[in-house]
Design an enzyme around this catalytic site. Structure first.
Site, mmCIF file in Angstrom:
data_model
loop_
_atom_site.group_PDB
_atom_site.id
_atom_site.type_symbol
_atom_site.label_atom_id
_atom_site.label_comp_id
_atom_site.label_asym_id
_atom_site.label_seq_id
_atom_site.Cartn_x
_atom_site.Cartn_y
_atom_site.Cartn_z
ATOM 1 N N LYS A 60 0.870 -1.176 0.000
ATOM 2 C CA LYS A 60 0.000 0.000 0.000
ATOM 3 C C LYS A 60 0.909 1.228 0.000
ATOM 4 C CE LYS A 60 -3.555 2.718 0.415
ATOM 5 N NZ LYS A 60 -4.445 2.950 -0.744
ATOM 6 N N CYS B 171 -2.342 9.795 -6.711
ATOM 7 C CA CYS B 171 -3.503 9.506 -5.854
ATOM 8 C C CYS B 171 -4.604 10.536 -6.106
ATOM 9 C CB CYS B 171 -3.131 9.527 -4.382
ATOM 10 S SG CYS B 171 -4.603 9.232 -3.360
HETATM 11 C C1 DHB Z 1 -5.421 5.944 -3.036
HETATM 12 C C2 DHB Z 1 -5.910 5.760 -4.310
HETATM 13 C C3 DHB Z 1 -5.056 5.790 -5.359
HETATM 14 O O1 DHB Z 1 -5.472 5.601 -6.627
HETATM 15 C C4 DHB Z 1 -3.718 6.020 -5.145
HETATM 16 O O2 DHB Z 1 -2.867 6.074 -6.164
HETATM 17 C C5 DHB Z 1 -3.228 6.183 -3.892
HETATM 18 C C6 DHB Z 1 -4.084 6.139 -2.838
HETATM 19 C C7 DHB Z 1 -6.293 5.959 -1.889
HETATM 20 O O3 DHB Z 1 -7.358 6.562 -1.967
HETATM 21 O O4 DHB Z 1 -5.886 5.431 -0.840
#
Ligand code: DHB
Length: 310
Positions: free
Chosen positions: A45, A131
């Site tokens: 993540k 993000c």
């Molecule tokens: C999240 C979503 C994304 O597409 C990303 O690149 C990083 C984080 C999110 O909302 O956690």
């Protein structure tokens, strides 16, 4: 017999498939499930400096053709992921795994990358420039000036293998402008694409997710044509030393075959992995191997980037 084995630089992977950041990668228990599947590797993540709870629930929703999410970067903080990755280097020295990260500000991104630079972590790092779900914060890679400044500051001190996760672009001039910037830096890879940001899905007159009045990143079948175009556009424009990871709309072996034809050296799976679980990697490897066998391709390099024009 065909193999889906691949490499990026000196890193070898037994399969070209892996999770996309955000899916099956929040903690050790999820990452272990990917390690123990038929995936070639995993990415964590996206880590920030401190642990984050993320946006209010519900923040993920599956539809017939894909998904919408506005997670808001829930994660356990950089130290958690870095510690686990360094432990894996000891226990599984023959394998390599990816660390994803981004700061909540450029200053925080530098703190994170300096921590990684000073650590004993030897794997590839994916800097998330895309993000879409942080209220008030634009997707970094849509701002070319900010992106160029950030990358030039980073590469003054950062010497480990660093790639960038990109948002989808939708205009040929933007492909040209973005590639011109990325070609100025010793990037290890680019990953095309993150979700298509700020879509809206409605059910029974209601939004399906809570944050941002229902707006969220779209993944799955909806996005494959956009993903393939981005992979191929950057494959045609980037220095050959910058490898490409293809992400977006991969549900089966044929989708992966197409990403590789467009130039991808690895293929990430997000929405379909969320829906099907890590057993999906066995099916994807089998389906891709079967297409390769039919066509007489033994390795991914036999057809990578060889999309034909009519
Ligand atoms: C999240 C979503 C994304 O597409 C990303 O690149 C990083 C984080 C999110 O909302 O956690």
């Amino acid at each position: 017999m065909a193999t889906t084995h691949t490499h990026i630089g000196n890193y070898e992977f037994k399969s070209c498939f892996m999770n996309a950041a955000g899916v099956y990668c929040y903690d050790r228990s999820e990452l272990e499930k990917v390690i123990n599947s038929e995936a070639g590797t995993f990415v964590t993540k996206t880590a920030t400096l401190n642990k984050r709870e993320g946006n209010p629930l519900p923040r993920y929703y599956d539809t017939e053709l894909g998904s919408i999410n506005s997670m808001g970067l829930p994660n356990l903080g950089i130290d958690y992921y870095l510690e686990y990755l360094i432990e894996l280097q000891e226990t599984m020295p023959e394998r390599s795994f990816f660390l994803s990260l981004v700061g909540m500000s450029p200053e925080e991104t530098h703190i994170l990358l300096k921590k990684v630079q000073e650590s004993s972590f030897k794997g590839p790092i994916e800097l998330n420039l895309s993000c879409p779900n942080l209220p008030g914060k634009p997707q970094i890679a849509y701002d070319f000036e900010t992106t160029e400044i950030l990358l030039s500051e980073i590469f003054e001190y950062f010497k480990k293998p660093l790639g960038a996760k990109l948002p989808p672009y939708f205009d040929i001039v933007h492909f040209d402008q973005a590639a011109k910037i990325f070609n100025k830096f010793p990037l290890f890879f680019v990953n095309c694409v993150n979700s298509i940001g700020n879509g809206l899905i409605i059910k029974d007159e209601y939004t399906v997710i809570k944050p941002k009045n229902g707006f969220g990143g779209i993944g799955g079948e909806y996005i494959k044509p956009t993903a393939l175009a981005n992979v191929h556009a950057f494959y045609q424009r980037l220095n050959s030393s910058i490898r490409i990871i293809g992400t977006g709309g991969v549900l089966n072996g044929k989708d992966a075959f197409e990403h590789i034809l467009c130039g991808a050296s690895m293929v990430q799976v997000g929405t379909a992995l969320q829906k099907e679980g890590p057993e999906i990697f066995k099916r994807l490897n089998e389906e891709l191997e079967s297409i390769m066998n039919e066509k007489g391709y033994k390795t991914i390099e036999d057809f990578r980037g060889k999309l034909k024009m009519i």
